[in-house]
Design a protein around this motif. Sequence first.
Motif, PDB file in Angstrom:
ATOM      1  N   ARG A  34       0.856  -1.288  -0.066  1.00 46.32           N
ATOM      2  CA  ARG A  34      -0.064   0.104  -0.119  1.00 46.32           C
ATOM      3  C   ARG A  34       1.167   1.220   0.075  1.00 46.32           C
ATOM      4  O   ARG A  34       0.386   2.310  -0.634  1.00 46.32           O
ATOM      5  CB  ARG A  34      -0.866   0.018   1.290  1.00 46.32           C
ATOM      6  N   ASP A  92      -8.008   1.058  -3.067  1.00 48.27           N
ATOM      7  CA  ASP A  92      -8.648   0.162  -2.196  1.00 48.27           C
ATOM      8  C   ASP A  92      -9.065  -1.117  -3.120  1.00 48.27           C
ATOM      9  O   ASP A  92      -8.945  -2.186  -3.004  1.00 48.27           O
ATOM     10  CB  ASP A  92      -9.886   0.746  -1.701  1.00 48.27           C
ATOM     11  N   GLN A  95      -6.058  -2.932  -4.107  1.00 46.85           N
ATOM     12  CA  GLN A  95      -5.446  -3.930  -3.158  1.00 46.85           C
ATOM     13  C   GLN A  95      -6.459  -5.055  -2.746  1.00 46.85           C
ATOM     14  O   GLN A  95      -5.942  -6.335  -2.524  1.00 46.85           O
ATOM     15  CB  GLN A  95      -5.285  -2.899  -1.959  1.00 46.85           C
ATOM     16  N   SER A  96      -7.777  -4.812  -2.817  1.00 47.02           N
ATOM     17  CA  SER A  96      -8.489  -5.736  -2.308  1.00 47.02           C
ATOM     18  C   SER A  96      -8.702  -7.041  -3.225  1.00 47.02           C
ATOM     19  O   SER A  96      -9.221  -8.083  -2.906  1.00 47.02           O
ATOM     20  CB  SER A  96     -10.053  -5.077  -2.381  1.00 47.02           C
ATOM     21  N   ALA A 345     -15.497   1.936  -5.370  1.00 47.02           N
ATOM     22  CA  ALA A 345     -15.524   1.891  -3.801  1.00 47.02           C
ATOM     23  C   ALA A 345     -16.825   0.860  -3.620  1.00 47.02           C
ATOM     24  O   ALA A 345     -16.614   0.265  -2.604  1.00 47.02           O
ATOM     25  CB  ALA A 345     -15.761   3.470  -3.382  1.00 47.02           C
ATOM     26  N   VAL A 348     -15.510  -2.855  -3.787  1.00 42.59           N
ATOM     27  CA  VAL A 348     -14.742  -2.951  -2.819  1.00 42.59           C
ATOM     28  C   VAL A 348     -15.588  -3.579  -1.564  1.00 42.59           C
ATOM     29  O   VAL A 348     -15.221  -4.465  -0.711  1.00 42.59           O
ATOM     30  CB  VAL A 348     -13.730  -1.947  -2.323  1.00 42.59           C
ATOM     31  N   THR A 444     -15.111   4.966   3.764  1.00 39.52           N
ATOM     32  CA  THR A 444     -14.173   4.491   2.977  1.00 39.52           C
ATOM     33  C   THR A 444     -12.896   4.868   3.247  1.00 39.52           C
ATOM     34  O   THR A 444     -12.849   5.659   4.433  1.00 39.52           O
ATOM     35  CB  THR A 444     -14.228   5.162   1.641  1.00 39.52           C
ATOM     36  N   SER A 445     -11.862   4.666   2.716  1.00 44.15           N
ATOM     37  CA  SER A 445     -10.489   5.034   3.164  1.00 44.15           C
ATOM     38  C   SER A 445     -10.354   6.413   2.825  1.00 44.15           C
ATOM     39  O   SER A 445     -11.198   6.980   1.876  1.00 44.15           O
ATOM     40  CB  SER A 445      -9.413   4.153   2.220  1.00 44.15           C
TER      41      SER A 445
END
Lengths: 482, 104
Positions: A34, A92, A95-96, A345, A348, A444-445
């Motif tokens: 990340r 995200d 990465q997910s 988003a 995810v 969310t991030s």
Amino acid sequence: MPVDFGSVGPEIVLAGTGMLLILLSAFVAKERQRPLAYVGILGILVALALSWADSGATGTALAGMVRLDPISTFFRVTFLAAALVVALTGLDFVQSRGVSVGEFYALLLLATTGAILMALAWDIVMLYIGLELLSVLSYVLAGFFREDPKSNEAGIKYFLNGALASAVLLFGLSMVYGLTGTTSIPGIAAGLGRAVQGPMAPVALLALGFILGALAFKVAAVPFHLWAPDTYEGAPTPFAGFLAAVSEGAGMAAIIRIVFTGMAPLSSSFGVWIAVLAALTMTVGNVTALWQTNFKRLMAYSSVAQVGYILVGLAVVTREGISSVLFYLFAYLFMTLGVFAVIAALSVQGQGEDIADYAGLGQRNPWMAGLLTLFMASLVGIPTTAGFMAKLGLISASVSGGYTWLALFLAVNSAISVGYYWNVVRNMWLRPSPEGAVPARRATSAAAGLGLAVAAVGVLVIGLLPNTFYVFAHWASFIPGH
Amino acid sequence: MTGVPLVDFLVVAGLLFAIGLWTALRRTNAIMILMGIELMLNAVNLNLVAFSRYMPGDAMRGMVFALFVLTVAAAEAAVGLAIIILVVRRRGVVDVNKVNLLRG
């Protein structure tokens, strides 16, 4: 002869960061990559700052290979801003899926470098290198999820179509070289000016056909758009946004460079060709979009339609037209990337990508539904959003450029497009959630939140305070030869 | 070098390009499509080198352009073959008409 590397500082930073990321991702475990994305985002920010500081520069650099002028500064800033939003909102999602984040960001940065080089190119060799840098890395990005058969399929379809288009483009470029004896774009303009007087004029038109056809392929204009829906649907969602905002913009930049500047002596022909392409593209894109059930596929046809709108501004071949195209491209990046950011988003969080999956989103996740409504309103062209001002600019440029019929086409097409955007909005707010819908999870991030905020603020600020951006686009729209 | 006029090179290049385009559009085997595209790129290189040879003045540009095309085509083929191999491993087909999860 000393080489002036300072003038391509932003590209060097971008490419350097990209290569650094490739190196770093070989040494960092996939689960801990990340921070590499933050390195990439930092690289984009530095490049953005450098191009801002460098925005007054004009002249050629790297032995006449690139040209710095307002329009190349404009495309630099636009592509970097788009890459920034993609990088923030895609983190995200990438990465997910358990793939190497570092590699994805490395490819993203290098592809952006290619797009910028296309816009800076002042020589067809540089134009070709930039195009291939963007394209080859895009094939990899489209097929990036190796375990996902849909992503594989997106990759192979984009590759076969894109490589074919590149070969056709090159054949046109080789004919142009044969006609003019030079590869430099101003030299080509001068040489073609002589060639069209003589018996070789039909060959020049043939070369124009090859080049324009191949670039139409790259921007997904009808009838060369068939790769787009499959690639958008199967490719990683953040990359689909990148295709819509950056690849298409780079294709437009290439059209402005090689067709508008290099082939300026043929301007009486290509205006009409582009006008026909524009009318076809927006109509087919909008009408086909009405039948889509997959949201990403819908967005692919929507972006085909938007390409049709943008081509309207190019068809008039005036400074006002180019200025409206630039304004549209800048506004378009925020709205389309906003939509793809919301799709990413939500996916995810486990939501599907069919339009039916969006039913009841207004109750489950009002923030996301609200943002999506805002971006779609802008894509339709509702007043107070960026899309409205952008479409107004295109319509006024085409009317004053003598293409009233094209402006009418644009207006009718915008009305058609309300159908499929409204379908999604109605689904979100007026329909109940389906059985087993993903429950609300608002958080969310920070990165995704920031990216969505940038997109939303961009759409609203351009819509409410368009003057600054009009001035920016008009300043940038000066191109040599017009 | 005498005897072979420029137009002969251009005719051969034109034929190569047409054959390549026909192959790329008609075949459904991904490898054959790639080969068609490579033929088209060879036609481009032949064009560039021939023009460069017969061009008065700034003649080296075409040759250098051809070198760039060769290099980039190699990179493109490498990426393309990697993607094709991935698809073949997963699906067991090289036929693009049978790669059809995405439609609508």
